[in-house]
Design a protein around this motif. Structure first.
Motif, PDB file in Angstrom:
ATOM      1  N   PHE A  39       0.959  -1.291  -0.157  1.00 40.82           N
ATOM      2  CA  PHE A  39       0.149   0.073  -0.025  1.00 40.82           C
ATOM      3  C   PHE A  39       1.090   1.130   0.172  1.00 40.82           C
ATOM      4  O   PHE A  39       2.008   1.214   0.880  1.00 40.82           O
ATOM      5  CB  PHE A  39      -0.960   0.000   1.222  1.00 40.82           C
ATOM      6  CG  PHE A  39      -1.721   1.407   1.218  1.00 40.82           C
ATOM      7  CD1 PHE A  39      -2.954   1.597   0.943  1.00 40.82           C
ATOM      8  CD2 PHE A  39      -1.094   2.362   2.167  1.00 40.82           C
ATOM      9  CE1 PHE A  39      -3.374   2.716   0.890  1.00 40.82           C
ATOM     10  CE2 PHE A  39      -1.712   3.551   2.459  1.00 40.82           C
ATOM     11  CZ  PHE A  39      -2.870   3.712   1.584  1.00 40.82           C
ATOM     12  N   HIS A  40       0.639   2.086  -0.868  1.00 37.03           N
ATOM     13  CA  HIS A  40       1.239   3.393  -0.928  1.00 37.03           C
ATOM     14  C   HIS A  40       0.497   4.503  -0.615  1.00 37.03           C
ATOM     15  O   HIS A  40      -0.669   4.750  -1.293  1.00 37.03           O
ATOM     16  CB  HIS A  40       1.797   3.504  -2.400  1.00 37.03           C
ATOM     17  CG  HIS A  40       2.898   2.742  -2.773  1.00 37.03           C
ATOM     18  ND1 HIS A  40       4.236   2.998  -2.760  1.00 37.03           N
ATOM     19  CD2 HIS A  40       2.793   1.510  -3.385  1.00 37.03           C
ATOM     20  CE1 HIS A  40       4.877   1.911  -3.280  1.00 37.03           C
ATOM     21  NE2 HIS A  40       3.867   0.890  -3.535  1.00 37.03           N
ATOM     22  N   GLY A  41       0.821   5.251   0.563  1.00 39.42           N
ATOM     23  CA  GLY A  41      -0.182   6.565   0.743  1.00 39.42           C
ATOM     24  C   GLY A  41       0.869   7.712   1.212  1.00 39.42           C
ATOM     25  O   GLY A  41       1.902   7.306   1.467  1.00 39.42           O
ATOM     26  N   PHE A  42       0.281   8.717   1.624  1.00 37.96           N
ATOM     27  CA  PHE A  42       0.836   9.940   2.376  1.00 37.96           C
ATOM     28  C   PHE A  42      -0.070  10.506   3.414  1.00 37.96           C
ATOM     29  O   PHE A  42      -1.410  10.271   3.508  1.00 37.96           O
ATOM     30  CB  PHE A  42       1.373  10.902   1.203  1.00 37.96           C
ATOM     31  CG  PHE A  42       0.340  11.590   0.408  1.00 37.96           C
ATOM     32  CD1 PHE A  42      -0.097  12.833   1.206  1.00 37.96           C
ATOM     33  CD2 PHE A  42      -0.357  10.989  -0.669  1.00 37.96           C
ATOM     34  CE1 PHE A  42      -0.995  13.705   0.207  1.00 37.96           C
ATOM     35  CE2 PHE A  42      -1.297  11.716  -1.354  1.00 37.96           C
ATOM     36  CZ  PHE A  42      -1.739  12.876  -0.838  1.00 37.96           C
ATOM     37  N   VAL A  43       0.478  11.130   4.254  1.00 38.53           N
ATOM     38  CA  VAL A  43      -0.158  11.940   5.396  1.00 38.53           C
ATOM     39  C   VAL A  43       0.209  13.221   5.446  1.00 38.53           C
ATOM     40  O   VAL A  43       1.674  13.719   5.323  1.00 38.53           O
ATOM     41  CB  VAL A  43       0.131  11.157   6.850  1.00 38.53           C
ATOM     42  CG1 VAL A  43      -0.588  11.878   7.757  1.00 38.53           C
ATOM     43  CG2 VAL A  43      -0.284   9.810   6.574  1.00 38.53           C
ATOM     44  N   VAL A  44      -0.606  14.113   5.608  1.00 40.34           N
ATOM     45  CA  VAL A  44      -0.175  15.686   5.600  1.00 40.34           C
ATOM     46  C   VAL A  44      -0.543  15.998   7.175  1.00 40.34           C
ATOM     47  O   VAL A  44      -1.827  15.529   7.755  1.00 40.34           O
ATOM     48  CB  VAL A  44      -1.193  16.513   4.628  1.00 40.34           C
ATOM     49  CG1 VAL A  44      -0.906  18.064   4.796  1.00 40.34           C
ATOM     50  CG2 VAL A  44      -1.071  16.182   3.391  1.00 40.34           C
ATOM     51  N   ARG A  45       0.193  16.718   7.684  1.00 44.35           N
ATOM     52  CA  ARG A  45       0.087  17.086   9.090  1.00 44.35           C
ATOM     53  C   ARG A  45      -0.158  18.690   9.368  1.00 44.35           C
ATOM     54  O   ARG A  45       0.572  19.529   8.850  1.00 44.35           O
ATOM     55  CB  ARG A  45       1.236  16.791   9.909  1.00 44.35           C
ATOM     56  CG  ARG A  45       1.053  17.080  11.599  1.00 44.35           C
ATOM     57  CD  ARG A  45       2.487  16.883  12.229  1.00 44.35           C
ATOM     58  NE  ARG A  45       2.200  17.424  13.584  1.00 44.35           N
ATOM     59  CZ  ARG A  45       2.993  17.327  14.443  1.00 44.35           C
ATOM     60  NH1 ARG A  45       4.317  17.111  14.017  1.00 44.35           N
ATOM     61  NH2 ARG A  45       3.242  18.197  15.745  1.00 44.35           N
ATOM     62  N   ARG A  46      -1.201  19.026   9.905  1.00 46.96           N
ATOM     63  CA  ARG A  46      -1.337  20.369  10.277  1.00 46.96           C
ATOM     64  C   ARG A  46      -1.559  20.640  11.844  1.00 46.96           C
ATOM     65  O   ARG A  46      -2.749  20.045  12.220  1.00 46.96           O
ATOM     66  CB  ARG A  46      -2.749  20.875   9.554  1.00 46.96           C
ATOM     67  CG  ARG A  46      -2.552  20.963   8.237  1.00 46.96           C
ATOM     68  CD  ARG A  46      -1.790  22.267   7.724  1.00 46.96           C
ATOM     69  NE  ARG A  46      -1.615  22.397   6.272  1.00 46.96           N
ATOM     70  CZ  ARG A  46      -0.422  22.058   5.539  1.00 46.96           C
ATOM     71  NH1 ARG A  46       0.468  21.671   6.139  1.00 46.96           N
ATOM     72  NH2 ARG A  46      -0.621  22.538   4.209  1.00 46.96           N
ATOM     73  N   GLY A  47      -0.744  20.871  12.411  1.00 42.77           N
ATOM     74  CA  GLY A  47      -0.612  20.811  13.877  1.00 42.77           C
ATOM     75  C   GLY A  47      -1.085  19.340  14.285  1.00 42.77           C
ATOM     76  O   GLY A  47      -0.310  18.589  13.869  1.00 42.77           O
ATOM     77  N   GLU A  48      -2.000  19.085  15.045  1.00 39.38           N
ATOM     78  CA  GLU A  48      -2.207  17.870  15.822  1.00 39.38           C
ATOM     79  C   GLU A  48      -3.040  16.941  14.576  1.00 39.38           C
ATOM     80  O   GLU A  48      -3.645  15.930  15.125  1.00 39.38           O
ATOM     81  CB  GLU A  48      -2.877  17.962  16.996  1.00 39.38           C
ATOM     82  CG  GLU A  48      -1.905  18.587  18.103  1.00 39.38           C
ATOM     83  CD  GLU A  48      -0.436  17.858  18.264  1.00 39.38           C
ATOM     84  OE1 GLU A  48      -0.601  16.595  18.547  1.00 39.38           O
ATOM     85  OE2 GLU A  48       0.355  18.431  18.238  1.00 39.38           O
ATOM     86  N   GLN A  49      -3.603  17.793  13.587  1.00 38.14           N
ATOM     87  CA  GLN A  49      -4.709  16.997  12.790  1.00 38.14           C
ATOM     88  C   GLN A  49      -3.825  16.369  11.485  1.00 38.14           C
ATOM     89  O   GLN A  49      -2.951  17.007  10.966  1.00 38.14           O
ATOM     90  CB  GLN A  49      -5.503  18.164  12.317  1.00 38.14           C
ATOM     91  CG  GLN A  49      -6.066  18.899  13.079  1.00 38.14           C
ATOM     92  CD  GLN A  49      -7.336  17.901  13.668  1.00 38.14           C
ATOM     93  OE1 GLN A  49      -7.920  17.243  13.211  1.00 38.14           O
ATOM     94  NE2 GLN A  49      -7.538  18.074  14.895  1.00 38.14           N
ATOM     95  N   LEU A  50      -4.325  15.230  11.067  1.00 38.36           N
ATOM     96  CA  LEU A  50      -3.646  14.412  10.024  1.00 38.36           C
ATOM     97  C   LEU A  50      -4.705  14.006   9.025  1.00 38.36           C
ATOM     98  O   LEU A  50      -5.878  13.898   9.489  1.00 38.36           O
ATOM     99  CB  LEU A  50      -2.922  13.186  10.566  1.00 38.36           C
ATOM    100  CG  LEU A  50      -2.175  12.980  11.524  1.00 38.36           C
ATOM    101  CD1 LEU A  50      -1.671  11.815  11.951  1.00 38.36           C
ATOM    102  CD2 LEU A  50      -0.829  13.916  11.220  1.00 38.36           C
ATOM    103  N   VAL A  51      -4.269  14.109   7.687  1.00 39.59           N
ATOM    104  CA  VAL A  51      -5.049  13.780   6.687  1.00 39.59           C
ATOM    105  C   VAL A  51      -4.341  12.848   5.997  1.00 39.59           C
ATOM    106  O   VAL A  51      -3.257  13.297   5.391  1.00 39.59           O
ATOM    107  CB  VAL A  51      -5.591  15.086   5.957  1.00 39.59           C
ATOM    108  CG1 VAL A  51      -6.355  14.430   4.674  1.00 39.59           C
ATOM    109  CG2 VAL A  51      -6.286  16.180   6.647  1.00 39.59           C
ATOM    110  N   GLY A  52      -4.860  11.646   5.643  1.00 41.54           N
ATOM    111  CA  GLY A  52      -4.169  10.656   4.894  1.00 41.54           C
ATOM    112  C   GLY A  52      -4.991  10.374   3.398  1.00 41.54           C
ATOM    113  O   GLY A  52      -6.021  10.242   3.503  1.00 41.54           O
ATOM    114  N   TYR A  53      -3.997  10.088   2.361  1.00 41.73           N
ATOM    115  CA  TYR A  53      -4.678   9.791   1.076  1.00 41.73           C
ATOM    116  C   TYR A  53      -3.915   8.731   0.573  1.00 41.73           C
ATOM    117  O   TYR A  53      -2.639   8.390   0.715  1.00 41.73           O
ATOM    118  CB  TYR A  53      -4.557  11.165   0.098  1.00 41.73           C
ATOM    119  CG  TYR A  53      -5.444  11.933   0.667  1.00 41.73           C
ATOM    120  CD1 TYR A  53      -6.802  11.981   0.477  1.00 41.73           C
ATOM    121  CD2 TYR A  53      -5.224  13.283   1.200  1.00 41.73           C
ATOM    122  CE1 TYR A  53      -7.629  12.923   0.695  1.00 41.73           C
ATOM    123  CE2 TYR A  53      -5.786  14.288   1.624  1.00 41.73           C
ATOM    124  CZ  TYR A  53      -7.262  13.989   1.602  1.00 41.73           C
ATOM    125  OH  TYR A  53      -8.097  15.107   1.781  1.00 41.73           O
TER     126      TYR A  53
END
Length: 125
Positions: A39-53
């Motif tokens: 599986f290939h994914g990435f995670v963006v961090r904004r402070g304590e918030q994460l968004v993964g795609y």
């Protein structure tokens, strides 16, 4: 299965590392080896918030970054496909410019649990 097929989901509960491995305002690539394949994914961090795609552009299915972990525009406010310039909102994954306008990145549910980044079981469709 041969164990080499590309996967587009992960089970919940996989520890990816401490939150600190992604500096605030940046993104990081993850490759998770599963029995059925990678599986290939990435995670963006904004402070304590994460968004993964899932690391796959809806335009042609290519990984978004040509350079490891280089997923964001220079201003850091959008995800950008480095192959054809598609631009995506970080929070929604919606394409707001480029060849796949109106499409969305496929979400990869992640969360912070006790200071660690972990995968979350996807909601049923």
């Amino acid at each position: 299965m041969s164990g080499g097929e590309r996967q587009f989901t992960t089970p919940g509960g996989i520890a990816l590392g401490p939150l600190e491995i992604i500096p605030d305002g940046t993104a990081r690539s993850f490759v998770v080896q599963l029995q059925a394949g990678r599986f290939h994914g990435f995670v963006v961090r904004r402070g304590e918030q994460l968004v993964g795609y899932v690391d796959s552009c809806p335009h042609m299915g290519l990984p978004l970054a040509r350079v490891l972990d280089d997923y964001l525009t220079p201003s850091g406010d959008l995800v950008m496909c480095s192959w054809h310039g598609a631009l995506f909102e970080i929070g929604s994954g919606r394409c707001v410019g480029g060849p796949c306008s109106g499409s969305r990145l496929r979400p990869w549910p992640v969360a912070v649990v006790d200071g660690a980044i972990v995968t979350v079981t996807p909601e049923p469709a």
